[in-house]
Design a protein around this motif. Structure first.
Motif, mmCIF file in Angstrom:
data_model
loop_
_atom_site.group_PDB
_atom_site.id
_atom_site.type_symbol
_atom_site.label_atom_id
_atom_site.label_comp_id
_atom_site.label_asym_id
_atom_site.label_seq_id
_atom_site.Cartn_x
_atom_site.Cartn_y
_atom_site.Cartn_z
ATOM 1 N N ARG A 214 0.211 -0.581 -11.650
ATOM 2 C CA ARG A 214 0.675 -0.209 -10.309
ATOM 3 C C ARG A 214 0.900 1.291 -10.193
ATOM 4 O O ARG A 214 0.702 1.877 -9.110
ATOM 5 N N SER A 215 1.307 1.910 -11.292
ATOM 6 C CA SER A 215 1.562 3.351 -11.230
ATOM 7 C C SER A 215 0.278 4.156 -11.036
ATOM 8 O O SER A 215 0.321 5.314 -10.618
ATOM 9 N N GLU A 216 -0.857 3.538 -11.330
ATOM 10 C CA GLU A 216 -2.134 4.244 -11.233
ATOM 11 C C GLU A 216 -3.038 3.703 -10.124
ATOM 12 O O GLU A 216 -4.125 4.225 -9.903
ATOM 13 N N ASN A 217 -2.591 2.643 -9.449
ATOM 14 C CA ASN A 217 -3.437 2.011 -8.433
ATOM 15 C C ASN A 217 -2.638 1.758 -7.163
ATOM 16 O O ASN A 217 -1.461 1.406 -7.215
ATOM 17 N N GLN A 218 -3.300 1.885 -6.032
ATOM 18 C CA GLN A 218 -2.694 1.639 -4.739
ATOM 19 C C GLN A 218 -3.529 0.588 -4.019
ATOM 20 O O GLN A 218 -4.585 0.889 -3.458
ATOM 21 N N SER A 222 -0.861 -4.743 0.527
ATOM 22 C CA SER A 222 0.299 -5.106 -0.286
ATOM 23 C C SER A 222 0.555 -6.609 -0.221
ATOM 24 O O SER A 222 -0.065 -7.320 0.590
ATOM 25 N N SER A 278 5.738 -3.367 -3.960
ATOM 26 C CA SER A 278 4.563 -3.854 -3.232
ATOM 27 C C SER A 278 4.463 -5.379 -3.206
ATOM 28 O O SER A 278 3.502 -5.931 -2.678
ATOM 29 N N SER A 429 -0.156 -8.169 -4.324
ATOM 30 C CA SER A 429 -1.454 -8.021 -3.666
ATOM 31 C C SER A 429 -2.505 -8.815 -4.425
ATOM 32 O O SER A 429 -2.350 -9.129 -5.610
ATOM 33 N N GLU A 432 -3.701 -6.943 -7.480
ATOM 34 C CA GLU A 432 -2.815 -7.008 -8.643
ATOM 35 C C GLU A 432 -2.829 -8.400 -9.253
ATOM 36 O O GLU A 432 -2.698 -8.545 -10.479
#
Length: 593
Positions: A214-218, A222, A278, A429, A432
């Motif tokens: 999550r820290s590297e992907n958006q 959501s 998210s 999401s 994820e």
């Protein structure tokens, strides 16, 4: 059911090698070298977990520890000390030396005390499991297996010279101590792997497993946006259904008809744990279609459209077993409602409390199949990855969430399709979810490989232990010593002492208490009154054969069981545990003729 063969027949048919003996040895009945004490029928109303004297029950024999206590009066003759050899007389006929607790001996457990002049108690402890296992394998399993102290006393044990017995025990302890310690370490590793598996599932559904991702992907959408899209779809389908109804009725939609839509309620999150930013809490019913299987009925087991169906006996944890699949008639409408599709998730609706809600994914194991009302089907909505939903359900199984909502009737826990649908569901999401499934699968596969290696090592250790025991019991583990007293002379001394004992006047037995009024109720009456399936132990309890029953009352019940089975009046169905082993039996009375 009770054991009906002769022990000698079981020994003659043995192929394990564990019932063998050296040609120079003799055989002796267990009752000639040991005393057998049956447990007492202590009053179960005086049982508790915190007050009184510890009480040994069948389930405690292998563990060597009991959490049950008895607060009533007792005879000290029934006290069990550390190192006493105990046998469970129902179920699997387990035997073991008791642990450190001083405890009372409850009914359906017996204590065997070897005469040290004639028999080494540790030699007996090594020997006995093989004979009990053979008796168990040859006991009918129509219902709960039952072992009598008479059968135990009739076991013809190998009789080596007394000194040789001690040498065999010394050698066994030398060889098996390291092996048993290794087995203990392997089992501890198995437990650790199970804990790791549960921790992985928890991390997966709480978001910690994919925190770095999550820290590297958006994600483009959501969890909250995914839920909103699902809710929008629910409303759109409702409006389409309403318009279709108006059209079928030839009516024009009234003003503000859309305002009658009742939006699904969101879960109450006040007592729920926090989720990643998210993510969002939803209800299971919002993430997929939840449906209970079709009610079974005898008339549906014949017909033109016979279809295989899955039931609770086919669904294990993360695994579907199709080795025993039955068929019944389904109409075209029923097929549409109850047909299974690949990646449907099936959960046990009725099970033991520990196993209720046990989930597995259907992956098209059968070309065409339906399911019955012993199962709940979950079919994921668009945007919800079925494998992620399965991880959520597996976590709820092990964390006790399913047990918390289950209701219990006649010893069966029911998940309840409505209660299940209302459970909270952590929704990330879709992107994820895909990452969670990928990471979880990789790590679970690694744990599975470790589990397989440990299982193989355990199998090898068990085989090695069996070979050592076979060598010991056939007289090949230690050499014979010509200076030992021969087994035939030892047997003669045993028989002489038995003859002297039998010649002694028998003490007067205390008058037996009158049986409980409940014992007047026969098994056939109990099953007839129940009208449907009844757990075997509950049926026994209603007959008065429970804690407090006399041994002859137990024998009377098993005699009636045999008669009902012989007459074709008794139906028996096994309920399995997570590994497919029989958990308990349930009984039903069949109509005569």
């Amino acid at each position: 059911m009770a054991f009906t063969m002769k022990v000698a027949e079981v020994i003659a048919a043995d192929k394990t090698g564990l019932l063998a003996k050296h040609p120079s040895w003799e055989r002796v009945s267990l009752s000639d070298i040991a005393s057998i004490l049956n447990g007492a029928p202590f009053d179960s109303s005086l049982f508790s977990n915190d007050e009184g004297v510890p009480l040994v029950r069948i389930r405690d024999v292998l563990s060597g520890f009991t959490s049950t206590r008895y607060s009533g009066a007792y005879d000290e003759a029934y006290l069990v000390e550390q190192g006493d050899l105990l046998v469970g007389m129902d179920g699997d006929f387990n035997s073991a030396f008791w642990g450190v607790q001083r405890a009372l001996l409850n009914q359906r457990v017996c204590k065997i005390s070897a005469n040290p002049k004639f028999y080494d108690r540790h030699f007996l402890g090594y020997l006995l499991p093989g004979y009990l296992a053979a008796i168990n394998a040859n006991t009918p399993s129509t219902t709960v297996k039952h072992l009598s102290s008479k059968t135990i006393g009739e076991i013809d044990l190998p009789l080596p010279p007394r000194a040789e017995q001690s040498r065999i025990v010394e050698k066994l302890e030398e060889l098996l101590s390291g092996l048993d310690a290794g087995v203990g370490e392997l089992k501890a590793a198995q437990r650790k792997l199970r804990q790791c598996r549960h921790s992985l599932l928890k991390a997966a559904v709480e978001g910690t497993l994919t925190a770095a991702w999550r820290s590297e992907n958006q994600p483009a959408e959501s969890g909250a946006q995914l839920l909103e899209r699902i809710l929008t779809g629910y409303r759109a389908r409702w409006e389409a259904d309403q318009l279709a109804k108006f059209e079928d009725q030839g009516k024009k939609p009234p003003k503000d008809w859309q305002n009658k839509y009742l939006a699904p309620k969101q879960p109450d999150t006040r007592d729920l744990s926090s989720l990643p930013e998210s993510w969002v809490w939803a209800k299971i019913a919002l993430t997929g279609e939840v449906k209970l299987g079709r009610q079974r009925a005898p008339r549906y087991h014949t017909g033109p459209n016979m279809v295989p169906y899955l039931r609770v006996a086919n669904v294990f944890e993360n695994r579907i077993d199709t080795s025993d699949v039955k068929e019944m008639h389904f109409s075209e409408e029923e097929m549409e409602a109850f047909a299974l599709e690949s990646k449907d998730i099936l959960l046990n609706e009725g099970q033991s409390l520990e196993l209720v809600g046990r989930p597995a994914m259907y992956r098209g194991e059968l070309p065409r199949a339906c399911f019955t009302n012993t199962l709940v089907r979950y079919r994921a909505n668009d945007g919800v990855i079925p494998e992620y939903a399965l991880a959520v359900f597996l976590h709820y199984l092990h964390s006790g969430r399913f047990r918390k909502i289950a209701t219990i009737t006649t010893n069966i826990a029911h998940l309840g399709v409505g209660r299940f649908a209302e459970i909270e569901f952590p929704l990330p999401s879709t992107e994820e979810q895909v990452e969670i499934v990928k990471t979880l699968t990789e790590q679970m596969d690694n744990l599975e490989r470790q589990q397989n290696s440990i299982s193989l090592a355990l199998q090898q250790s068990i085989a090695q232990r069996q070979n050592i025991l076979k060598a010991a019991f056939s007289g090949r583990l230690v050499p014979q010593d010509p200076n030992d007293e021969p087994a035939r002379l030892l047997l003669a001394r045993i028989r002489a002492e038995r003859a002297e004992r039998e010649a002694q006047p028998k003490p007067r037995q205390a008058r037996r208490q009158r049986r409980n009024d409940a014992m007047a109720l026969k098994l056939i009456e109990v099953l007839a009154e129940a009208t449907d399936w009844l757990p075997a132990q509950e049926a026994f309890r209603r007959c008065g054969v429970a804690d407090g029953a006399q041994t002859d009352e137990v024998e009377t019940l098993y005699s009636e069981l045999r008669e009902l089975d012989k007459a074709g009046r008794l139906a028996v169905e096994s309920v399995p545990d997570a590994q497919g082993r029989k958990l308990y039996d349930r009984l039903k009375l069949l109509v005569a003729g």
